[in-house]
Scaffold this motif. Structure first.
Motif, mmCIF file in Angstrom:
data_model
loop_
_atom_site.group_PDB
_atom_site.id
_atom_site.type_symbol
_atom_site.label_atom_id
_atom_site.label_comp_id
_atom_site.label_asym_id
_atom_site.label_seq_id
_atom_site.Cartn_x
_atom_site.Cartn_y
_atom_site.Cartn_z
ATOM 1 N N VAL A 8 0.884 -1.201 -0.063
ATOM 2 C CA VAL A 8 0.060 0.083 0.095
ATOM 3 C C VAL A 8 0.859 1.245 0.048
ATOM 4 N N ARG A 9 0.699 2.019 -0.919
ATOM 5 C CA ARG A 9 1.408 3.443 -1.238
ATOM 6 C C ARG A 9 0.942 4.534 -0.633
ATOM 7 N N GLU A 10 -0.565 4.711 -0.902
ATOM 8 C CA GLU A 10 -1.381 5.626 -0.391
ATOM 9 C C GLU A 10 -2.721 5.364 -0.015
ATOM 10 N N LEU A 11 -3.480 5.918 1.244
ATOM 11 C CA LEU A 11 -4.876 5.356 1.676
ATOM 12 C C LEU A 11 -5.476 6.666 2.306
ATOM 13 N N LEU A 12 -6.328 6.992 1.513
ATOM 14 C CA LEU A 12 -7.281 8.251 1.918
ATOM 15 C C LEU A 12 -8.642 7.579 2.100
ATOM 16 N N GLU A 13 -9.059 7.048 3.174
ATOM 17 C CA GLU A 13 -10.333 6.371 3.512
ATOM 18 C C GLU A 13 -11.373 7.149 2.672
ATOM 19 N N TRP B 231 -12.783 6.571 -5.190
ATOM 20 C CA TRP B 231 -14.341 6.586 -4.893
ATOM 21 C C TRP B 231 -14.953 7.867 -4.764
ATOM 22 N N SER B 232 -16.128 8.229 -5.458
ATOM 23 C CA SER B 232 -16.672 9.457 -5.501
ATOM 24 C C SER B 232 -18.089 9.284 -5.303
ATOM 25 N N ASP B 233 -18.713 10.498 -4.870
ATOM 26 C CA ASP B 233 -20.265 10.285 -4.742
ATOM 27 C C ASP B 233 -20.984 10.642 -6.091
ATOM 28 N N THR B 234 -22.000 9.788 -6.526
ATOM 29 C CA THR B 234 -22.810 10.124 -7.708
ATOM 30 C C THR B 234 -23.820 11.189 -7.316
ATOM 31 N N ALA B 235 -24.632 11.842 -8.440
ATOM 32 C CA ALA B 235 -25.691 12.724 -8.198
ATOM 33 C C ALA B 235 -26.900 12.000 -7.667
ATOM 34 N N SER B 236 -27.100 10.768 -7.990
ATOM 35 C CA SER B 236 -28.257 9.993 -7.630
ATOM 36 C C SER B 236 -28.048 9.384 -6.238
ATOM 37 N N GLY B 237 -26.889 9.738 -5.314
ATOM 38 C CA GLY B 237 -26.670 9.089 -4.033
ATOM 39 C C GLY B 237 -25.827 7.915 -3.911
ATOM 40 N N THR C 197 -13.524 3.721 -9.495
ATOM 41 C CA THR C 197 -12.574 3.847 -10.600
ATOM 42 C C THR C 197 -11.531 3.003 -10.329
ATOM 43 N N LEU C 198 -11.133 2.332 -11.196
ATOM 44 C CA LEU C 198 -10.011 1.313 -11.133
ATOM 45 C C LEU C 198 -8.876 1.640 -12.249
ATOM 46 N N ARG C 199 -7.864 1.854 -11.786
ATOM 47 C CA ARG C 199 -6.886 2.069 -12.957
ATOM 48 C C ARG C 199 -5.552 1.361 -12.747
#
Length: 116
Positions: A37-42, A63-69, A74-76
């Motif tokens: 693990v290099r970076e972890l922002l919960e 991870w991000s919130d969507t307009a629909s809740g 996203t995986l890269r």
């Protein structure tokens, strides 16, 4: 890549520096590698890169919130294949995309079923 097992090699909780040993199957081959693990922002970002394995690779989840809740994940994956991998890189990229989509669909189904 179809991951068949993961073993956490460091004591919990998972934090920067934690190591996990993965075994996966890809293009008919068994691949063993260790991520660190290099970076972890919960709840926002998780980055890990290979510490041991057949080729260097970094995996980033965001991870991000969507307009629909809901939540958008996203995986890269990025890496630089060597040897034969350089020649097969375009085919490997397509195969990795297919395997990632399959794994993400399975994860989504499991998470949604656990929530009900």
């Amino acid at each position: 890549m179809n991951i068949s097992s993961v073993v956490i090699k460091t004591p919990p909780p998972v934090a920067v520096g934690s190591r996990m040993a993965f075994v996966a199957h890809f293009l008919g081959r068994r691949i063993a590698y260790t991520y660190e693990v290099r970076e972890l922002l919960e709840g926002e970002r998780f980055v890990m890169s290979t510490a041991e394995g057949p080729f260097p690779m970094e995996t980033t989840y965001t991870w991000s919130d969507t307009a629909s809740g809901g939540t958008r994940m996203t995986l890269r994956n990025q890496g630089e294949p060597t040897g034969f991998g350089q020649l097969a890189a375009p085919m490997m990229a397509r195969a990795m995309r297919r395997a990632n989509l399959k794994d993400l669909r399975t994860l989504k189904r499991l998470l949604e079923n656990a929530a009900t």
